[in-house]
Design a protein around this motif. Structure first.
Motif, PDB file in Angstrom:
ATOM      1  N   THR A 151      15.794  32.591 -11.173  1.00 43.66           N
ATOM      2  CA  THR A 151      15.485  31.417 -11.985  1.00 43.66           C
ATOM      3  C   THR A 151      15.506  30.168 -11.122  1.00 43.66           C
ATOM      4  O   THR A 151      16.407  29.994 -10.294  1.00 43.66           O
ATOM      5  CB  THR A 151      16.509  31.255 -13.130  1.00 43.66           C
ATOM      6  OG1 THR A 151      16.579  32.465 -13.875  1.00 43.66           O
ATOM      7  CG2 THR A 151      16.129  30.110 -14.048  1.00 43.66           C
ATOM      8  N   ARG A 175      15.347  25.891 -11.428  1.00 46.57           N
ATOM      9  CA  ARG A 175      15.462  24.712 -12.285  1.00 46.57           C
ATOM     10  C   ARG A 175      15.343  23.475 -11.399  1.00 46.57           C
ATOM     11  O   ARG A 175      15.830  23.470 -10.279  1.00 46.57           O
ATOM     12  CB  ARG A 175      16.807  24.671 -13.005  1.00 46.57           C
ATOM     13  CG  ARG A 175      17.179  25.924 -13.773  1.00 46.57           C
ATOM     14  CD  ARG A 175      18.639  25.860 -14.178  1.00 46.57           C
ATOM     15  NE  ARG A 175      19.108  27.047 -14.847  1.00 46.57           N
ATOM     16  CZ  ARG A 175      19.231  27.182 -16.158  1.00 46.57           C
ATOM     17  NH1 ARG A 175      18.912  26.160 -16.937  1.00 46.57           N
ATOM     18  NH2 ARG A 175      19.663  28.290 -16.701  1.00 46.57           N
ATOM     19  N   ILE A 223      11.953  24.740 -16.070  1.00 51.75           N
ATOM     20  CA  ILE A 223      12.606  26.015 -15.786  1.00 51.75           C
ATOM     21  C   ILE A 223      11.535  27.097 -15.635  1.00 51.75           C
ATOM     22  O   ILE A 223      10.596  27.174 -16.443  1.00 51.75           O
ATOM     23  CB  ILE A 223      13.589  26.418 -16.902  1.00 51.75           C
ATOM     24  CG1 ILE A 223      14.646  25.348 -17.114  1.00 51.75           C
ATOM     25  CG2 ILE A 223      14.252  27.756 -16.587  1.00 51.75           C
ATOM     26  CD1 ILE A 223      15.525  25.606 -18.320  1.00 51.75           C
TER      27      ILE A 223
END
Length: 720
Positions: free
Chosen positions: A460, A462, A480
């Motif tokens: 992930t 961000r 995101i």
């Protein structure tokens, strides 16, 4: 002179000392100890003039005030005769003690120990609430005070002689300071000075006693099924840490005894609440319910909790205006939560009250065991989590398929690590695997034993950004992106636990959005989303989340209204707005490809002082997989204060899909310094094979406390 001064102070201030002790202790020994402590405290006497007469009497005159501890005595003059031990006070006399009691009198003659004496024109006020006014009061033995020709009330008494809203007139009242009880003889209960009830004898606890055996506020209740009846609760004080309340409820169609038992232990609490009923609704059948809950703190930080719910039949709770559950859930659990470990095991039992469900065919008995531990290895960095999850649910039916029982054991391991780069970019890595073992009984469609493994991974990114405006407001924006992968080795297991799914902000980045481990998402996925927030210096706050999930292969176990069907999920939209004026709005919805909402909800709350409005709206398309029709329902509750005495409340619940009401309710409360009147009416429109629509009326009257001058109660009436 110094000795006489000391004696005067001790004698005078002992008068109020017993009520201090009794407000904190119920035993005579404790009271005596407090009396002695009060006399030992330093005392202060203030007066315009203090002198000794030729016959050896100590006299204090003019604005006499004496202080000792939290006791204050005021009088016009005080005379102490050393030879006779007689203490003479000229009024107006006032003795205040920590706001708990106040004694007023025109004059008084007492002995040197204040154990015996006479007060003329005496009035006693307890806890700034109930006041007792009498022609004279006699003090005997230091424990009892007898009042003659008494008027007792908690209403504001006007100086113009206008009678209070209610009062108790009595020939004699005895106040027992040790037991903190008031005993009335020849008592009349009057409303606006008109006699309503007569009691030869009457006992009431004084207001400084927080818990005392006796009647509580009665109520009148009228319903379509049960007619008009009266509920009269009676409270039993069984000790300092336990009590019992019995509530007889009698009407033309029911005889019910309600009960509530509470007990506090050093390491826990328990409460049992229920009722036993014989009525005309189901003739010749015992009816009732039992709700019980409690908790205990055990050794080594363990905590035991229990919550039991049971009822005699499906309609009982609705018939008697109790919480209208459609399923009853009973649970006993043992848990321990620490910084790096979490443990919980529980046994749960469900009882359905729905017409559409068969008790034998629902998984009514559930056992859960969860244990998780986390580590922080230096070699790998990040965090490692190890977990064991055990679950079983059984049905009382043993018929093939509909009587299916399932047991599952899961071992799970996961590694998590985050990096924050100098540019502000944040990266999160997740790597894990789980092994599930299933034991399936009473279902020929599935094998008895199934074992599967599910490795998983996710990465992930961000990029949180902050912007500060010239007005002082702050904005936050966070894009995101996530890519993930899971592989389920065997999907040939029944779906008992994950039949209903929710797609929201909490599981947007989860690798499996099913609520339980019997179902897991399979294949490659990608997630894109954005979080936004704005805060202003004057208290405004706004939040928003937008997200969507993409997958390589569609998962057939997701229902239509989950928003997760197909290879592209519905667009998740969620937001919240909070203003500085007490208004909060929140909404969440799933927007599909046709720009229509498969599921949406909206909630709003506004509150200011005693006024409030709360509303919610829920929309959901029909979903055959969840056995649900279209849902379109609005729910409103509110309260509005007309003035300092009148308060209104309302409730409305309406089914827009069926164009029919579900429930309406209205309540009106009148309150002043000494009385509170509640009137309610409600109508429930829903019906089943065992429940009929009903209308209910409620009425209660409570005699409440008031404020003497300086108390500041907002309900105090004005004299005219």
């Amino acid at each position: 002179m110094r000795r006489l001064m000391s004696l005067l102070l001790s004698s005078t201030l002992v008068l109020a000392a017993p009520s201090i002790a009794l407000a904190q202790n119920a035993s005579g020994s404790a009271a005596a100890g407090q009396d002695g402590a009060a006399q030992d405290q330093p005392a202060l006497l203030v007066a315009d003039k203090i002198f000794i007469t030729p016959d050896r009497k100590l006299v204090a005159e003019g604005n006499v005030e004496a202080y000792q501890g939290d006791i204050k005595l005021s009088a016009k003059s005080v005379i102490f005769d050393r030879e006779t031990g007689e203490l003479t006070l000229e009024g107006p006399i006032r003795i205040d003690q920590a706001g708990q009691s106040t004694v007023l009198a025109d004059s008084a003659q007492l002995d040197d120990g204040i154990q015996n004496g006479l007060l003329i024109g005496a009035r006693m006020v307890f806890d700034q609430q109930v006041q007792i006014a009498s022609v004279q009061a006699t003090r005997a033995g230091g424990r009892y005070t007898q009042f003659s020709k008494v008027s007792a009330t908690s209403c504001h008494v006007c100086a113009n002689g206008k009678p209070p809203l209610w009062q108790i007139r009595a020939r004699k009242v005895t106040h027992d300071q040790l037991e903190r009880q008031l005993y009335f003889e020849g008592a009349q209960f009057r409303i606006l000075d008109f006699p309503v009830f007569y009691f030869p004898v009457l006992r009431l606890p004084d207001p400084t006693l927080e818990r005392a055996t006796g009647f509580l506020v009665p109520s009148i209740r009228t319903t379509s099924q049960l007619g008009t009846g009266v509920q009269v609760p009676y409270f039993f004080k069984l000790g300092d840490h336990k009590d019992l309340t019995l509530t007889p409820y009698v009407s033309s169609k029911t005889t019910t005894l309600g009960y509530r038992y509470r007990q506090a232990f050093k390491n826990g609490r328990i409460q049992f609440e229920g009722a036993y009923t014989r009525d005309d609704v189901q003739q010749n059948q015992d009816r009732g319910y039992l709700f019980a809950n409690g908790w205990f703190a055990l050794k080594n930080d363990y905590r035991l909790t229990f919550n039991i719910q049971t009822t005699s039949d499906d309609a009982y709770l609705a018939d008697y205006g109790l919480p209208d559950f459609d399923r009853l859930r009973s649970e006993i659990a043992l848990e321990r939560i620490k910084r790096d470990t979490a443990f919980k095991t529980s046994f749960i039992h469900y009882k359905t009250l729905r017409d559409s469900e068969n008790q034998d065919e629902i998984p009514s008995r559930v056992f859960d065991l969860n244990y998780e531990r986390r580590y922080f290895p230096n070699a790998l960095g990040g965090e490692v989590r190890l977990a064991f999850i055990g679950h079983s649910h059984t049905r009382t039916s043993d018929v093939d398929i509909v009587g299916r029982d399932v047991a599952r054991a899961t071992m799970d391991a996961e590694w998590l690590r985050s990096w924050t780069f100098s540019t502000g970019l944040r990266a999160d890595a997740q790597l894990g695997a789980s092994v599930d073992t299933f034991d399936i009984r009473n279902d020929s469609q599935y094998p008895n034993q199934v074992t599967r493994s599910t490795p998983r991974a996710a990465f992930t990114l961000r990029y949180p950004m902050v912007r500060r405006e010239q007005s002082g407001a702050t904005q936050f924006l966070e894009p995101i992106v996530q890519v993930g992968w899971t592989h389920v080795s065997n999907t040939d297991v029944p779906n008992d636990e994950s039949t209903f799914q929710e797609f929201d902000q909490g599981n947007l980045l989860s690798l499996s959005r099913f609520p339980a481990e019997d179902r897991r998402e399979n294949g490659a996925t990608a997630v894109v989303g954005v979080n936004w927030a704005r805060n202003t210096p004057n208290g405004w706050q706004a939040l928003a989340t937008v997200g969507q999930v993409f997958r390589a292969d569609a998962d057939p176990d997701f229902t239509l209204t989950s928003g997760l069907q197909g290879t592209t999920s519905d667009l998740l939209l969620a937001g919240q707005l909070k203003t500085a004026k007490g208004l909060t709005l929140a909404a969440r919805g799933l927007l599909d490809d046709d720009f229509s909402f498969a599921k949406a909800e909206f909630r709003g709350v506004w509150a200011k002082d005693d006024n409030a409005l709360t509303g919610s709206y829920v929309w959901q398309e029909p979903d055959p997989a969840e056995n649900s029709d279209k849902i379109s329902e609005i729910w409103l509750t509110g309260r509005y204060r007309i003035d300092q005495n009148w308060l209104t409340q309302a409730l409305a619940r309406y089914d827009l899909a069926e164009s029919e009401p579900i429930r309406y309710g209205l309540g009106v409360t009148y309150e002043n310094e000494c009385v509170q009147v509640n009137m309610t009416v409600s109508r429930r429109y829903t019906s089943t094979s065992s429940i009929e629509p009903s209308t209910e009326f409620g009425f209660t009257v409570a005699l409440t406390g008031y404020a003497v001058e300086g108390g500041g109660k907002k309900y105090k009436r004005k004299c005219s």
